[in-house]
Scaffold this active site. Sequence first.
Site, PDB file in Angstrom:
ATOM      1  N   HIS A  82       0.810  -1.216   0.000  1.00  0.00           N
ATOM      2  CA  HIS A  82       0.000   0.000   0.000  1.00  0.00           C
ATOM      3  C   HIS A  82       0.850   1.276   0.000  1.00  0.00           C
ATOM      4  CE1 HIS A  82       0.328  -0.233   4.530  1.00  0.00           C
ATOM      5  NE2 HIS A  82       0.397   1.080   4.387  1.00  0.00           N
ATOM      6  N   ASP A 131      -0.055  -7.627   1.120  1.00  0.00           N
ATOM      7  CA  ASP A 131       0.380  -6.242   1.327  1.00  0.00           C
ATOM      8  C   ASP A 131       1.895  -6.126   1.400  1.00  0.00           C
ATOM      9  OD1 ASP A 131       0.127  -3.532   1.552  1.00  0.00           O
ATOM     10  OD2 ASP A 131      -0.367  -3.527   3.683  1.00  0.00           O
ATOM     11  N   SER A 186       4.793   2.483   7.797  1.00  0.00           N
ATOM     12  CA  SER A 186       4.444   1.346   6.938  1.00  0.00           C
ATOM     13  C   SER A 186       5.645   0.828   6.173  1.00  0.00           C
ATOM     14  CB  SER A 186       3.381   1.756   5.915  1.00  0.00           C
ATOM     15  OG  SER A 186       2.093   1.495   6.380  1.00  0.00           O
TER      16      SER A 186
END
Length: 508
Positions: free
Chosen positions: A139, A169, A243
């Site tokens: 993402h 992901d 992230s």
Amino acid sequence: MSILNILRRHRAVLLCSAVLVAPLATGVAPNSSLADTQVGSSSVASAIGTSAISYATIVAADKPAVVTITSTMKTSLAPDDQTQRSDSGLSSDERLPDFFGNRGIPMPKVPPQEATQLAEALGSGFIISSDGTIVTNNHVVDGALDIMVTLDDGTELPAALVGHDAKSDLAVLKVKAGKPLPTVGWGDSDGLRAGDPILAIGNPFGIGTTVTAGIVSARGRDLNSGPYDDFLQIDAPINHGNSGGPLVNTSGAVVGINTAIYSPNGGSVGVGFAIPSNEARKIVAKLVKNGSIEHGQLGIEMQAVTMDLANALGLPTPEGALVAYVGDGSPAAHSGIETGDVITEFAGQTIKEPKTLSRAVADLLPGKKETMSIWRNGKTVALSVVVGGSDDSVKQVAVVNSSHPSHSSFPTLGLALGDLDQAVRQALDVPSQVRGAVVEGVDQDQPAATSGIELGDIIVSVNRVPVQTAEETSQAISAATKSSKKAVLLLVKRGEQQTFIAVPYGNG
């Protein structure tokens, strides 16, 4: 109050009370810190009295291999929407996938005209090979036009996307630095226990590489985002921009990839989630080799088997994956799987819960033929299935959350049923091909309510036998209460989802 009004009020309450679980994008928030303590094993008192230790040696070794990733992509907001989002501090470059939502994350304001063209997303990553191979979250880079990597020494390098996989992901990038780059090695996430100390490294909010410390809070967390949900839960503060950054153990090895936070306000509240390294390492290896991953699927929706469901199905134990929906033309349909079957074994692996089956199927290549055992009408049946792929026009393998508590055992169910006439179909948006009975009333003191039946539910089968009308449904339920089973099994359609609910009755 009409059925429609009751349903609308119920949905509004759910929306207002939602808590955000979001991937870690970028934002602006005050700094946070966490005192590092070494927890002893003798007692809480001795743990509190233990002197703080330093992780400086680990940080010095790992920090040079952690990078900042900046992705540039086109926005798709209409001009009016851009102005509204810019004014509220929300921007499309949060780029949060649908399964996590897109709310509550403070962002730098972006002029409306600029937002209609390009936006940036910020994340982290880590170098696993001295030739410039980098791991991050999908993402962080999904849909990016350009990707720029900033090394720990400030060097900026353009990055190429080697491969990515939305279901897990994960993504792999490559940069050319003209020299060997510092790396960090994989660790064993299976060896982690709740309470083990960990460090999270990344670039929260774009303020620069930051290290936070904490412990593993739990293992095996399922966020209902895909077949690979098996997250590590941690309390080390991580925020938007973390992230893709590494979660490392006290040996400095990567045991997880920081991916999401659970938050009522968009900021860290000490509940973070990381992809375990043992799962990530296998997927990263496939991405490096092939650039993408083909995941198998059956084309079903499934739910967990509760004790009440097991009683209604005649299962000796509440285990397996209960099939709540079979897609038309899906691999499951071709194999003979039916709604109401319980898959108890797949490819030689015992299936105790839907997540086990979801992962087993997703790990297979499309076209692979496997055997499985199912529980149907009180006996075990053997079937074989040719696993499909994501290109098949059927529903993805999904898990239906169905944890309806049942604490009552009354002789009546407490239901008022009605036919699906045209007015009800229009009010509840029920397709013409759906047959069954609509729930017009639920006695809150009776088993139907405590089992999870709601106003507006459509009962489409009773004990796996389809029903057409309210009278037929009532007759089927009445007949079921005279059987030796402890509950009646109802297949309920609620919106776009079908779910089995076992409602107990007092047979002694």
